[in-house]
Design an enzyme around this catalytic site. Structure first.
Site, PDB file in Angstrom:
ATOM      1  N   ASP A  89      19.548 -19.963 -15.247  1.00 42.84           N
ATOM      2  CA  ASP A  89      19.100 -19.261 -14.044  1.00 42.84           C
ATOM      3  C   ASP A  89      20.087 -19.625 -12.943  1.00 42.84           C
ATOM      4  OD1 ASP A  89      17.062 -17.433 -13.105  1.00 42.84           O
ATOM      5  OD2 ASP A  89      16.680 -18.969 -11.613  1.00 42.84           O
ATOM      6  N   SER A  90      20.448 -18.643 -12.149  1.00 40.80           N
ATOM      7  CA  SER A  90      21.497 -18.919 -11.168  1.00 40.80           C
ATOM      8  C   SER A  90      21.281 -18.116  -9.903  1.00 40.80           C
ATOM      9  CB  SER A  90      22.866 -18.582 -11.777  1.00 40.80           C
ATOM     10  OG  SER A  90      22.907 -17.224 -12.165  1.00 40.80           O
TER      11      SER A  90
HETATM   12  P1  IMP Z   1      20.710 -14.536 -13.139  1.00 41.48           P
HETATM   13  O1  IMP Z   1      20.836 -16.005 -13.280  1.00 41.48           O
HETATM   14  O2  IMP Z   1      21.483 -13.800 -14.191  1.00 41.48           O
HETATM   15  O3  IMP Z   1      19.293 -14.084 -12.999  1.00 41.48           O
HETATM   16  O4  IMP Z   1      21.478 -14.150 -11.789  1.00 41.48           O
HETATM   17  C1  IMP Z   1      20.864 -14.161 -10.551  1.00 41.48           C
HETATM   18  C2  IMP Z   1      21.685 -13.465  -9.495  1.00 41.48           C
HETATM   19  O5  IMP Z   1      22.476 -14.430  -8.813  1.00 41.48           O
HETATM   20  C3  IMP Z   1      22.665 -12.414  -9.965  1.00 41.48           C
HETATM   21  O6  IMP Z   1      22.070 -11.155 -10.112  1.00 41.48           O
HETATM   22  C4  IMP Z   1      23.674 -12.408  -8.816  1.00 41.48           C
HETATM   23  O7  IMP Z   1      23.185 -11.675  -7.724  1.00 41.48           O
HETATM   24  C5  IMP Z   1      23.718 -13.881  -8.426  1.00 41.48           C
HETATM   25  N1  IMP Z   1      24.767 -14.585  -9.182  1.00 41.48           N
HETATM   26  C6  IMP Z   1      24.595 -15.555 -10.114  1.00 41.48           C
HETATM   27  N2  IMP Z   1      25.784 -15.974 -10.597  1.00 41.48           N
HETATM   28  C7  IMP Z   1      26.723 -15.233  -9.954  1.00 41.48           C
HETATM   29  C8  IMP Z   1      28.148 -15.187 -10.035  1.00 41.48           C
HETATM   30  O8  IMP Z   1      28.813 -15.881 -10.830  1.00 41.48           O
HETATM   31  N3  IMP Z   1      28.747 -14.301  -9.218  1.00 41.48           N
HETATM   32  C9  IMP Z   1      28.089 -13.500  -8.351  1.00 41.48           C
HETATM   33  N4  IMP Z   1      26.766 -13.474  -8.255  1.00 41.48           N
HETATM   34  C10 IMP Z   1      26.072 -14.344  -9.055  1.00 41.48           C
END
Ligand code: IMP
Length: 197
Positions: free
Chosen positions: A70-71
């Site tokens: 998760d990020s």
């Molecule tokens: P998830 O972890 O795939 O749910 O990502 C969550 C959201 O965080 C993404 O849709 C992006 O908006 C943002 N995000 C996470 N990692 C990155 C990255 O490496 N570059 C740009 N946006 C990111």
């Protein structure tokens, strides 16, 4: 070959994590291969909670060791927002462009206070074991206009600390060496005995 399940159907993540685990002799399979229409509500208040929800759900559904990430982006001027709401910052069905426009708008008066970081948390859940976590952070600042065409999400607005480039101005290979996800993965490999050869 030992196999783990990635609790995501994102092809980019599958390739990134697949390459790293293959080097250790471990195969990474997408949850999509096991569960059709995989969708878990990410209703946690933290990156840790959301990664745990996804990894443990995938492990329970498949009976196999599972990895989830998760990020998101944390901007200090905004008290750490958008954080776990990064993907839906401008609304439930938001797009990268709308999110980026809103972010620039909110920072319109933050001339010299645009520092931010990306966080990635990995959760690794295996049957009968405690769930392991690893954290990675990439530090930088938010530009005043988008730069670069590569990447996704907030990449065109994120200038890497110690560089003049945004994440959208470097190659995917370079990004995969320095990213918050790469750092979290290295940390997981170091901390998690299950991967020691
Ligand atoms: P998830 O972890 O795939 O749910 O990502 C969550 C959201 O965080 C993404 O849709 C992006 O908006 C943002 N995000 C996470 N990692 C990155 C990255 O490496 N570059 C740009 N946006 C990111």
């Amino acid at each position: 070959m030992e196999r783990i399940v990635l609790a995501s159907t994102n092809k980019g993540k599958l390739r990134e994590f697949g390459d790293a685990f293959n080097a250790l002799g471990i195969e990474v399979a997408s949850i999509g291969q096991y569960i059709s229409g995989w969708d878990v509500e990410e209703n946690g208040a933290t990156f840790y909670a959301n990664a745990q929800i996804k990894a443990e759900a995938a492990m329970e559904m498949t009976g196999l060791p599972s990895l989830a990430d998760d990020s998101g982006l944390s901007v200090y001027y905004m008290g750490g927002a958008p954080g776990v709401y990064s993907q839906r910052y401008a609304g439930e069905n938001s797009t990268d462009q709308l999110n980026n426009e809103l972010l620039l708008d909110r920072l319109a008066y933050a001339k010299n206070y645009r520092q931010a970081h990306f966080t990635a948390v990995l959760a690794y859940a295996a049957p009968g074991a405690v769930t392991h976590f690893a954290l990675g952070r990439l530090y930088g600042s938010i530009t005043t206009a988008p730069r670069g065409d590569a990447g996704f999400g907030y990449d065109p607005l994120f200038e890497i600390r110690g560089s003049t480039k945004t994440l959208a101005e470097i190659t995917l290979e370079e990004k995969n060496r320095i990213s918050h996800r790469a750092l979290a993965l290295r940390s997981l490999f170091k901390a998690c005995g299950a991967f020691r050869g």
